[in-house]
Design a protein around this motif. Structure first.
Motif, PDB file in Angstrom:
ATOM      1  N   CYS A 155       7.705 -24.861  71.205  1.00  0.00           N
ATOM      2  CA  CYS A 155       7.108 -23.290  71.208  1.00  0.00           C
ATOM      3  C   CYS A 155       8.181 -22.487  72.166  1.00  0.00           C
ATOM      4  O   CYS A 155       8.419 -20.980  71.681  1.00  0.00           O
ATOM      5  N   PRO A 161       9.707 -17.958  66.834  1.00  0.00           N
ATOM      6  CA  PRO A 161       8.922 -16.886  66.468  1.00  0.00           C
ATOM      7  C   PRO A 161       9.228 -16.119  65.102  1.00  0.00           C
ATOM      8  O   PRO A 161       8.558 -15.878  64.256  1.00  0.00           O
ATOM      9  N   ARG A 180      -1.724 -18.050  69.643  1.00  0.00           N
ATOM     10  CA  ARG A 180      -1.150 -18.514  70.769  1.00  0.00           C
ATOM     11  C   ARG A 180      -0.331 -19.875  70.472  1.00  0.00           C
ATOM     12  O   ARG A 180      -0.628 -20.620  69.799  1.00  0.00           O
ATOM     13  N   PHE A 190       3.379 -18.506  74.797  1.00  0.00           N
ATOM     14  CA  PHE A 190       3.346 -17.111  74.368  1.00  0.00           C
ATOM     15  C   PHE A 190       2.026 -16.816  73.435  1.00  0.00           C
ATOM     16  O   PHE A 190       1.565 -17.708  73.125  1.00  0.00           O
ATOM     17  N   GLU A 191       1.819 -15.513  73.579  1.00  0.00           N
ATOM     18  CA  GLU A 191       0.433 -15.336  72.878  1.00  0.00           C
ATOM     19  C   GLU A 191       0.729 -13.924  72.163  1.00  0.00           C
ATOM     20  O   GLU A 191       1.530 -13.047  72.871  1.00  0.00           O
ATOM     21  N   ARG A 192       0.376 -13.629  71.007  1.00  0.00           N
ATOM     22  CA  ARG A 192       0.794 -12.474  70.139  1.00  0.00           C
ATOM     23  C   ARG A 192      -0.353 -12.028  69.187  1.00  0.00           C
ATOM     24  O   ARG A 192      -1.280 -12.795  68.773  1.00  0.00           O
TER      25      ARG A 192
END
Length: 194
Positions: A155, A161, A180, A190-192
């Motif tokens: 991650c 990304p 996530r 990370f979360e987006r």
């Protein structure tokens, strides 16, 4: 107290039967009777060894026992039942993601062009999984409602990304709104929004 060889004159230590130089027989001093005493030759004399018959007999006995054991036991003959019935392969049951309720689509108008259905959640998640596998980011996907969790040891990798961005529109069209990325331990990296 050494004696001298009568033939060559070399000094010989007591106990030798023959002269070490010329091998002439030495007289045995100290024989008062007519019989000779047996004197230990000592020094370099080795005992006479015979052939080890007992070791050969034991070895042959072990070989005969092995031949009898494997010969009388019978070979590995396949049974008729094993030849007729092939083993059943293990059937893997596919894991299906939970069904996500879709938004009700408005009724199409007669003049509007026909559009393709939005991609399913399973198809979108498979696409993301293929991309992660191709880039060696190895992730396992879990879908919970409108959120997708990517569990991967990569991650924090810089390639993660961009790999997700390439499939974000497809995931959003399938009805997923959040993503996530979790480490293998479960910590959120990370979360987006999608």
């Amino acid at each position: 107290m050494s004696s001298v060889c009568p033939v060559c004159g070399v000094a010989v230590v007591p106990g030798y039967v023959r002269c070490p130089k010329c091998h002439a027989a030495l007289s045995l001093a100290g024989t008062t009777t007519g019989r000779l005493k047996r004197i230990d030759p000592g020094g370099t004399a080795l005992p006479d060894k015979s052939f080890p018959v007992s070791a050969v007999v034991v070895g042959l006995g072990v070989i005969v026992a092995m031949v009898l054991l494997f010969g009388l036991r019978g070979g590995s003959k396949p049974t008729e039942a094993a030849a007729i019935v092939p083993p059943d392969p293990v059937a893997a049951t596919p894991i299906r993601p939970p069904v996500v309720a879709r938004r009700a689509a408005p009724a199409p108008e007669a003049t509007a062009p026909v559009t393709a259905d939005p991609p399913s959640v399973a198809a979108a998640s498979r696409e993301l999984e293929v991309v992660l596998r191709q880039q060696r980011l190895w992730g396992r996907l879990e879908i919970t409602g409108t959120r997708i969790d990517v569990r991967s040891g990569a991650c924090a990798d810089r390639a993660m990304p961009p790999a997700i961005d390439g499939r974000a529109a497809l995931l959003h069209d399938a009805g997923l709104t959040k993503l996530r990325c979790l480490e293998q331990s479960g910590a959120v990296v990370f979360e987006r929004d999608l």
